[in-house]
Scaffold this motif. Structure first.
Motif, PDB file in Angstrom:
ATOM      1  N   ALA A 147      15.453 -25.956  -1.518  1.00 43.69           N
ATOM      2  CA  ALA A 147      15.931 -25.379  -0.251  1.00 43.69           C
ATOM      3  C   ALA A 147      17.452 -25.269  -0.245  1.00 43.69           C
ATOM      4  N   ASP A 148      18.144 -26.254  -0.830  1.00 47.99           N
ATOM      5  CA  ASP A 148      19.611 -26.184  -0.918  1.00 47.99           C
ATOM      6  C   ASP A 148      20.045 -24.983  -1.764  1.00 47.99           C
TER       7      ASP A 148
ATOM      8  N   CYS B   5      18.444 -22.283  -2.284  1.00 47.38           N
ATOM      9  CA  CYS B   5      18.124 -21.028  -1.591  1.00 47.38           C
ATOM     10  C   CYS B   5      19.061 -20.752  -0.414  1.00 47.38           C
ATOM     11  N   ASP B   6      19.846 -21.736  -0.020  1.00 43.30           N
ATOM     12  CA  ASP B   6      20.845 -21.582   1.046  1.00 43.30           C
ATOM     13  C   ASP B   6      22.189 -21.350   0.355  1.00 43.30           C
TER      14      ASP B   6
ATOM     15  N   ARG C 202      25.607 -22.962   1.527  1.00 39.30           N
ATOM     16  CA  ARG C 202      25.643 -24.422   1.329  1.00 39.30           C
ATOM     17  C   ARG C 202      25.769 -24.755  -0.160  1.00 39.30           C
TER      18      ARG C 202
ATOM     19  N   ALA D 144      15.951 -15.366  -1.147  1.00 35.80           N
ATOM     20  CA  ALA D 144      17.248 -16.039  -1.248  1.00 35.80           C
ATOM     21  C   ALA D 144      18.239 -15.252  -2.105  1.00 35.80           C
TER      22      ALA D 144
END
Length: 379
Positions: free
Chosen positions: A130-131, A133-134, A137, A250
């Motif tokens: 998830a990190d 894909c962000d 961030r 993403a």
């Protein structure tokens, strides 16, 4: 047996026959190959099964995750900014991304990132999928950390974060993310169906990847603080996760581009055709294209463990890895599983192969090299 569809100049019958043979015996499940030569698309072939669960056929507009082949698309986006005078390959990254200077990174140049020699080949802090894909961030975390080796001294393949490093600069120069910039300034200019950040309405056309058999490689046997382990296992990305909407949508310019051989060849033919798009527009000046061949590293890569010569954003001929790629003004890169693009400026030719059944090799898959050999036989 699914017959191969599409067209090929008779000179490339060997390429058609190889694709048909591989689809027939299960070497490939679904795949496409394409060649653009001397300004013309001379091969555009596809066939097989796109989705083994549903039995859906691989059709003309089927696309698939091309893993690290995406890096060649990200590189073109960067070169567009270079060509327009908005990005200097020999400038510090921090000129465009001031926060990146922290922790001893003020001397890292733009070309160090494109040549995989920046020393920042992954994330120091533990990150999740998830990190990754962000994108904003993930970029911020990279800006905070120190390099893992002296920048510019050796390559260490920027496996997952290449697009975040380039994208961090693109975002600050243009005000938009890498995927959006690539879509409007590169893919659209080339009339190509390739995405970095694939829209949800495209999902029905995506062929899920088929994971390779386990290699039996024991990461736990290696030093946990070594560059290889830190680069390749933080995070581990299971192949089934590449079918998630989070991954597909993403902005991961190192790994989640989606296209087929046709779209890859159309975009990348800009490199083999002196900066011109398939429509005849001048996307890059020839002198900008020539910068690709500025050698950034020549030796055993700290992450991949094989001997590679990296130019800017592409590898240069490496007979020990891909013997079918000849010496000369040729640049190439591959994606985990076997997809590949080869740009040959001497012969004004671009070849692309994209598939769903993955090889276990990160680079140098024999199946892939056989396709490259047939493309060159056709010339």
């Amino acid at each position: 047996m699914t017959a191969v569809e599409g067209f090929a100049d008779p000179a490339f019958d060997g390429l058609r026959e190889l694709l048909q043979r591989n689809l027939s015996d299960g070497t490939d499940v679904g795949a496409s190959v394409a060649v653009v030569a001397d300004g013309e698309q001379v091969v555009d072939l596809w066939g097989g099964t796109a989705d083994v669960d549903t039995g859906a056929r691989w059709v003309k507009d089927t696309i698939v995750n091309t893993y690290s082949l995406t890096k060649t698309m990200t590189t073109l986006a960067a070169l567009v900014l270079v060509d327009r005078g908005r990005l200097d390959l020999d400038a510090p990254v921090a000129r465009y991304w001031p926060e990146f200077a922290s922790n001893g990174k003020s001397g890292i140049l733009v070309r160090h990132v494109l040549g995989h020699t920046s020393g920042v080949s992954g994330w120091e802090q533990r990150v999740t999928l998830a990190d990754v894909c962000d994108a904003p961030r993930a970029e911020d975390l990279l800006a905070e950390q120190a390099p893992w080796w002296e920048p510019g001294t050796a390559s260490g393949y920027h496996a997952t974060n290449f697009g975040h490093l380039v994208g961090g600069m693109v975002r600050r120069i243009t005000g938009v993310g890498l995927g959006e910039f690539f879509a409007t300034e590169v893919a659209e200019a080339c009339g190509a169906d390739y995405f970095i950040g694939t829209p949800a309405d495209v999902d029905p056309r995506v062929a899920p990847l088929i994971a390779p058999p386990p290699t039996g490689f024991d990461y736990a046997a290696l030093p946990p603080d070594g560059v290889f382990v830190k680069t390749m296992t933080n995070p581990v990305i299971p192949v089934p996760e590449t079918s998630s909407r989070m991954w597909r949508g993403a902005d991961i310019g190192g790994a989640n581009g989606h296209g087929n051989a046709r779209s890859v060849a159309l975009v990348q033919s800009v490199v083999s055709h002196a900066g011109r798009t398939p429509t005849g527009a001048q996307l890059l000046r020839p002198e900008t294209v020539e910068r690709i061949f500025d050698v950034q590293a020549d030796g055993t890569d700290r992450v991949l463990g094989v001997a590679l010569r990296f130019g800017l954003g592409y590898a240069l001929p490496a007979p020990a890895v891909h013997p079918s790629i000849p010496e000369g003004r040729v640049c190439w890169w591959t994606g985990y599983g076997g997809s590949i693009v080869v740009n040959d400026l001497d012969r004004r030719m671009t070849f692309a192969y994209v598939m769903n059944k993955m090889n276990p090799q990160l680079v140098g898959a024999p199946r892939t090299d056989a396709y490259v050999a047939q493309a060159y036989a056709g010339l």
